[in-house]
Scaffold this active site. Structure first.
Site, PDB file in Angstrom:
ATOM      1  N   MET A   1     -52.624-112.527  15.362  1.00 25.20           N
ATOM      2  CA  MET A   1     -53.815-111.796  15.193  1.00 25.20           C
ATOM      3  C   MET A   1     -54.543-112.012  13.888  1.00 25.20           C
ATOM      4  O   MET A   1     -54.009-111.560  12.717  1.00 25.20           O
ATOM      5  CB  MET A   1     -53.446-110.092  15.390  1.00 25.20           C
ATOM      6  N   PRO A   2     -55.325-112.945  14.004  1.00 28.13           N
ATOM      7  CA  PRO A   2     -56.155-113.177  12.579  1.00 28.13           C
ATOM      8  C   PRO A   2     -57.153-111.966  12.214  1.00 28.13           C
ATOM      9  O   PRO A   2     -57.539-111.322  13.058  1.00 28.13           O
ATOM     10  CB  PRO A   2     -56.930-114.215  13.092  1.00 28.13           C
TER      11      PRO A   2
END
Length: 78
Positions: free
Chosen positions: A1-2
């Site tokens: 998850m950026p």
């Protein structure tokens, strides 16, 4: 998850911040193939008095620029 964190000086309209969020999200999708729903964007706004360059806050720098402009206007004999 950026998770993308952005620090901005306050004062931009909500529409501009929404465009930035969309563009950053699209960039993460394009660059690393992140699923759209996994991209997180955090915008932090700060007052010009809370950001400095070269030992002077932007608020102080802006105040100094206004003072110089006022002094130039008063000294203009044209």
């Amino acid at each position: 998850m950026p998770i993308i964190e952005v620090n901005l000086l306050e004062g931009r309209p909500p529409e501009a911040k929404e465009r930035l969020i969309q563009a950053l999200t699209d960039a993460a999708i394009d660059a690393i193939g992140a699923p759209r729903e996994s991209v997180r964007v955090i915008l932090r706004e700060m007052a010009p008095a809370h950001f400095a360059v070269g030992g002077q806050s932007l608020a102080a720098k802006a105040a100094g620029a206004k003072q110089v402009k006022v002094e130039e206007d008063w000294s203009d004999d044209s």
